[in-house]
Design a protein around this motif. Structure first.
Motif, short mmCIF file in Angstrom:
data_model
loop_
_atom_site.label_atom_id
_atom_site.label_comp_id
_atom_site.label_asym_id
_atom_site.label_seq_id
_atom_site.Cartn_x
_atom_site.Cartn_y
_atom_site.Cartn_z
N ALA A 96 -8.88 4.10 -2.14
CA ALA A 96 -7.72 4.98 -2.37
C ALA A 96 -8.21 5.75 -1.17
O ALA A 96 -7.45 6.56 -0.86
N SER A 97 -9.82 5.10 -0.72
CA SER A 97 -9.24 6.13 0.54
C SER A 97 -10.20 5.60 1.72
O SER A 97 -10.10 6.07 3.06
N ALA A 98 -10.16 4.70 1.65
CA ALA A 98 -10.32 3.00 3.16
C ALA A 98 -8.94 4.26 4.15
O ALA A 98 -8.00 3.93 3.50
N TYR A 99 -9.06 3.04 4.94
CA TYR A 99 -8.45 3.21 6.49
C TYR A 99 -6.86 2.40 6.20
O TYR A 99 -5.67 2.79 6.29
N LEU A 100 -7.21 1.34 5.25
CA LEU A 100 -5.45 0.79 4.16
C LEU A 100 -5.67 1.35 2.96
O LEU A 100 -7.07 0.02 2.39
N ARG A 101 -5.67 1.83 2.51
CA ARG A 101 -5.04 2.38 1.16
C ARG A 101 -4.80 1.44 0.20
O ARG A 101 -3.62 1.51 0.88
N LEU A 102 -5.24 0.98 -0.79
CA LEU A 102 -4.70 0.01 -1.88
C LEU A 102 -4.38 0.91 -2.73
O LEU A 102 -5.71 1.60 -3.95
N GLU A 103 -3.62 1.12 -3.25
CA GLU A 103 -3.66 2.34 -4.88
C GLU A 103 -2.35 2.14 -5.54
O GLU A 103 -1.44 1.87 -4.96
N GLY A 104 -2.46 2.29 -7.19
CA GLY A 104 -1.53 1.76 -7.94
C GLY A 104 -0.36 3.30 -8.14
O GLY A 104 -0.90 3.64 -7.96
N THR A 105 1.07 2.49 -8.32
CA THR A 105 1.93 3.45 -8.37
C THR A 105 1.65 5.06 -9.27
O THR A 105 2.22 5.95 -9.12
N GLY A 106 0.98 4.08 -10.37
CA GLY A 106 1.22 5.10 -11.32
C GLY A 106 2.32 5.17 -12.33
O GLY A 106 2.04 6.19 -13.29
#
Length: 179
Positions: free
Chosen positions: A43-53
């Motif tokens: 979630a904090s990386a340069y390429l953020r991968l995060e669930g949409t919720g």
């Protein structure tokens, strides 16, 4: 005779100037510099991968190993509200709005995915505008400018695959961002 002295004098001046200036070339340089690079969770990386919720949040966790995104469509995912334990055999399963990819870097990148597993060819990841009928991220990159994002959809096609209960589709996926 004066002309000859002048030409010789000019030649001597030119060769002296060239020797004084030199070419500026070098054969090797070694210089130590400090650089700080840290690993950040997805979630904090340069390429953020995060669930949409959103509605499909039960399939995605952002707290896998060390803050990595995990997609779990297996029987071990006891967080699925309906109690499902996998995808149907001999069917096409589509799950929209699964997670977001955001470019949190400073330059435009092309994002692709490589899939790993015995049946990886049965699984496709699509950027939002290409879902299910366009190019998957395995076949074609999605370009994200700095600060841009796309929502990823998933399609699993087990039709005519011969797979049955308990067969595994994927081991892992690798997202690549290339500037």
């Amino acid at each position: 005779m004066q002309r000859r002295k002048f030409v010789i004098g000019m030649g001597a001046l030119a060769s002296g100037t060239a020797a004084a200036i030199g070419t500026g070339a070098f054969s090797s340089v070694s210089a130590n510099r400090d650089i700080d690079v840290e690993v950040a969770d997805d979630a904090s990386a340069y390429l953020r991968l995060e669930g949409t919720g959103g509605d499909n949040a039960d399939y995605v966790t952002d707290d896998g190993n060390d803050g990595t995104l995990t997609i779990d469509l297996s029987p071990s995912n006891d967080g699925v509200a309906g109690g499902g334990e996998g995808v149907n055999p001999d069917a096409v399963t589509q799950i929209g709005n699964l997670f977001d990819i955001e470019n949190q870097g400073t330059q435009e990148v092309d994002v692709t995915v490589a899939k790993h597993g015995d049946n990886a060819d049965l699984v496709a990841f699509y950027p939002d505008g290409e879902a299910y009928d366009g190019d998957s991220l395995t076949d074609s990159a999605v370009t994200l400018g700095a600060g841009e994002s796309t929502t990823i959809c998933l399609e699993i096609d087990t039709e005519d695959s011969g797979l049955g209960d308990g067969d595994e589709l994927l081991d892992s996926v690798t997202f690549s961002a290339t500037a």
